[in-house]
Motif scaffolding. Structure first.
Motif: not given
Length: 240
Positions: A104-105, A163-167, A218-222, A226-231
């Protein structure tokens, strides 16, 4: 005559079988002989086994004790083997997790490199790059300022947390971010994009057909990265 010499004399009698009565008499007079010498010989055998095949001793089965008898060595061996099996499973899980994180990295690194090399920092180009680097079936970038008050209320709880909403999305959330573009949404991730502490500039919605494509366990750090890079990529841009 020493015990060792006596024992040798019993077995070195012109290659003839030793007299049983003499053996019994010797053992009666020297009750610790077998325990002392057998342990020494067994220790030597075990050391040779460990040197030639380190895993062999972990596979050896002890003979079963008589019925109704509790054997401490058997109990200890079972406990140690169960502990070893648990540790092996934990090590394998840690190794698999480390391998997944490394993969993933690398994906995130490649995505960031492409963002830096892209001269046209537009929402459309961001969507193209996300499709290129990540396994998603749909990508939508929604301008938060363009949403009506009622629509913002659908996302109010999530927007405050940032925080990312996931699911799985409920139907109101799905229609808000995907409209009719992605009706078969099995799972999704909503990522707040922007540096405004009051409200996000954009909502980045990633959709998958698979119900477990985005799993909250699975967690939302990844996704946050992505959100920070998109910003950073869209920083000069506005919703207009």
């Amino acid at each position: 005559m020493t015990n060792e010499a006596t024992a040798i004399s019993l077995i070195d009698n012109n290659n003839q079988s030793p007299d049983k009565a003499a053996v019994v008499d010797f053992l009666q007079q020297n009750p610790g002989f077998l325990a002392e010498h057998c342990q020494t010989q067994l220790r030597s055998v075990l050391e040779d086994l460990l040197e030639s095949s380190p895993t062999l001793l972990t596979e050896i089965e002890l003979p079963s004790p008589p019925d109704g008898v509790a054997s401490l060595p058997h109990i200890q061996l079972r406990i140690q083997r169960e502990r070893l099996a648990r540790l092996t499973r934990q090590i394998n899980l840690l190794r698999a997790t480390a391998e997944d994180n490394a993969r993933l990295d690398q994906v995130l690194h490649d995505f960031a490199s492409d963002l830096l090399r892209t001269p046209q920092r537009t929402a459309e180009q961001l969507t193209v790059l996300i499709h290129r680097h990540f396994t998603v079936d749909a990508v939508e970038l929604v301008c938060f300022a363009d949403l009506k008050t009622q629509s913002k209320q659908i996302l109010s709880g999530w927007v405050e947390s940032r925080s990312p909403l996931c699911g799985r999305l409920n139907e109101a959330q799905r229609q808000l971010v995907f409209d009719t573009h992605f009706p078969d949404t099995g799972s999704a991730a909503l990522i707040a994009v922007g540096n405004n502490p009051a409200e996000p500039d954009w909502i980045l919605a990633l959709g998958r057909h698979a119900p477990d494509g985005f799993n909250p366990t699975q967690g939302t750090l990844f996704l946050s990265q992505i959100g920070e890079l998109a910003a950073a990529f869209l920083c000069p841009q506005t919703c207009d």
